[in-house]
Design an enzyme around this catalytic site. Structure first.
Site: not given
Ligand code: NAI
Ligand code: MG
Length: 496
Positions: A187, A263, A297, A394
């Site tokens: 996804k 990750e 990240c 972050e």
């Molecule tokens: P997020 O963690 O909500 O989204 C990442 C992925 O998880 C997306 O595909 C989203 O649809 C999915 N997701 C969201 N909620 C879920 C759930 N309950 N169950 C399963 N999948 C789910 O991150 P978001 O809201 O886009 O960004 C928020 C913060 O997260 C950013 O400001 C940053 O700090 C961090 N982040 C870290 C990343 C990394 O590379 N480690 C990448 C993106 C965000």
């Protein structure tokens, strides 16, 4: 309709699939829902794509299950490798289009997007090379027993990726999973579904059997949650926020105890000693935080500089940051484009306000650029204390904090003063300092006199709350295989 014609300033007109990619076909979602994809450069709607709900996840998982139990199981490892290498070749052959779609949807500078596509191809080819080198072993216990240990695929893997490196994360997830003989339901992030769908066309073209790799667009709380709690998904791999990482682990625990790799976030220290080559250090500190608009990240978001060079460093770093070309991602010279979404823009501006209120000083930046698109000035905060939110949380944007330290011991202590442990860096010309400090930092990756130089051959992942498991390198194969011990009792004729 499951595809439309779109145009990018870089590659011209192209065919953009909008359906869910299941069983090698683009299909509509069962509920017929769609959602809009926004261009972060001008806030316009690029197109709408079909949205996966729980029912579509069920369909994709059963396609992946059928492929796993059927045709895919019968493919030779050599053939799996060949398909991945073919896919890597197709990424390269289509790199202009893939990079342009990535820039359009994510807002990243086109030169960076091209780098992502090249790295995605490198990663896919690397795991293609591993496919026929996944080997077990024989272990002697007693003379009348023959024991062997096999490494078998886990089965159907659910993979949930973020929006900051859509194609690169696609390759990091799909490469090792498929090399090991698993099937996949991946996804994408709701902010950036487009490039993954263009890449899905290449899956079919490479010759993968239907159902081996399925790609769905959808929201985290619906499609993502359905994957994490699915009873017929054997493993889930997630990249994203620590908050959601915890939810994924809970969903796995509450369903079928699927294997989990995560990750997650970071708040990585970038430590500059007085004996460092200053020009080099400034380049890498700048690249460490502002690469990909700070949406990494492993971003080097906490800069620590040794007291004796602090004043000189901050002057030069400010000047360097102010020179970063921020603007239209399709200009070849652009270094920093817009943040990915209104929500991320608001989050970052919220942190900037919070830093100001807490008494930190803005050395440069701190403001929005223009009034269309999610552009933010490269920002440096000084006069910070370790307890401030901008030092602990972050931010995921072009914002760093900078402060001083006196000794090596102090540098390590403040470097480790975080719940995260994804990455860190040390800048020094002293070999002992480099090694001692690297050894003492609690992080999955430590860079010395460089930053953000990831490579698919090198494991990447987090200590502490930055994650579980390692991606890339040989290490990623452990995430996608499980051991089977076979123990055979032999006749005792020869050993009687
Ligand atoms: P997020 O963690 O909500 O989204 C990442 C992925 O998880 C997306 O595909 C989203 O649809 C999915 N997701 C969201 N909620 C879920 C759930 N309950 N169950 C399963 N999948 C789910 O991150 P978001 O809201 O886009 O960004 C928020 C913060 O997260 C950013 O400001 C940053 O700090 C961090 N982040 C870290 C990343 C990394 O590379 N480690 C990448 C993106 C965000
Ligand atoms: Mg979210």
């Amino acid at each position: 309709m499951t595809s439309i014609k779109l145009k990018t300033p870089h590659s011209g007109e192209y065919e953009q699939p909008t359906g869910l990619f299941i069983n090698n076909e683009f299909v509509k979602g069962v509920d017929g829902k769609t959602f809009e994809v926004i261009n972060p450069t001008d806030e316009s709607v690029i197109c709408s794509v079909h949205e996966a709900t729980e029912k579509d996840i069920d369909i994709a998982v059963s396609a992946a299950r059928k492929a796993f139990e059927g045709s895919w199981r019968r493919e030779t490892p050599e053939h799996r490798g060949r398909l991945l290498v073919k896919l890597a070749d197709l990424f390269e052959a289509n790199s202009d289009e893939l990079a342009a779609v990535e820039s359009l949807d994510n807002g990243k500078a086109i030169s960076m997007a091209k780098g992502d596509v090249a790295a995605a191809a490198g990663c896919l080819r690397y795991y293609g090379g591993w496919a026929d080198k996944i080997e077990g072993k024989v272990v002697d216990t007693t003379p009348d027993t023959f024991n062997y240990i096999k490494k078998e695929p886990i089965g159907v893997c659910g993979q949930i990726i973020p929006w900051n490196f859509p194609l690169l994360m696609w390759s990091w997830k799909i490469g090792p999973a498929v090399a090991c003989g698993n099937t996949v339901v991946l996804k994408t992030a709701e902010q950036t579904p487009l490039s993954a769908l263009v890449a899905a066309k290449l899956i079919k073209e490479a010759g993968f059997p239907p159902g081996v790799i399925n790609i769905v667009s959808g929201f985290g709380k619906i499609a993502g949650a359905a994957i994490a709690s699915h009873m017929d998904v054997d493993k889930v791999a997630f990249t994203g926020s620590t908050v959601v990482g915890r939810q994924i682990m809970k969903a796995a625990a509450g369903s079928n105890l699927k294997k989990v790799t995560l990750e997650l976030g970071g708040k990585s220290p970038n430590i500059v000693f007085e004996d460092a080559d200053i020009d080099n250090a400034i380049s890498w500190v700048n690249f460490g935080i502002y690469f990909n608009h700070g949406q990494c990240c492993c971003a080097g978001s906490r800069v620590y500089v040794q007291e004796s060079i602090y004043d000189k460093f901050i002057e030069q770093f400010k000047a360097r940051a102010e020179k970063n070309a921020v603007g239209d991602p399709f200009h070849e010279q652009t270094f920093q484009g817009p943040q990915v979404s209104q929500l991320q823009f608001d989050r970052i501006m919220g942190y900037i306000e919070d830093g100001k209120k807490a008494g930190a000083k803005i050395e440069t930046g701190g403001k929005r650029i223009g009034d269309k698109g999610y552009f933010i000035e490269p920002t440096i905060f000084s006069n910070v204390t370790e307890d401030m939110k901008i030092v602990q949380e972050e931010i995921f944007g072009p914002v760093c904090t900078i402060s001083k330290f006196k000794t090596k011991e102090e540098a390590v202590k403040i470097g480790n003063n975080t719940n995260y442990g994804l990455a860190a860096a040390v800048h020094t010309s002293n070999l002992n300092t480099a090694i001692e400090v690297s050894n003492a930092l609690r992080a999955g990756t430590v860079w010395v006199n460089t930053y953000n130089t990831l490579h698919w051959q090198l494991p990447f992942g987090g200590f502490k709350e930055s994650g579980v498991g390692r991606e890339l390198g040989e290490a990623a194969l452990d995430n996608y295989t499980q051991m089977k011990t076979v123990s055979i009792r032999l006749g005792d004729a020869l050993f009687g």
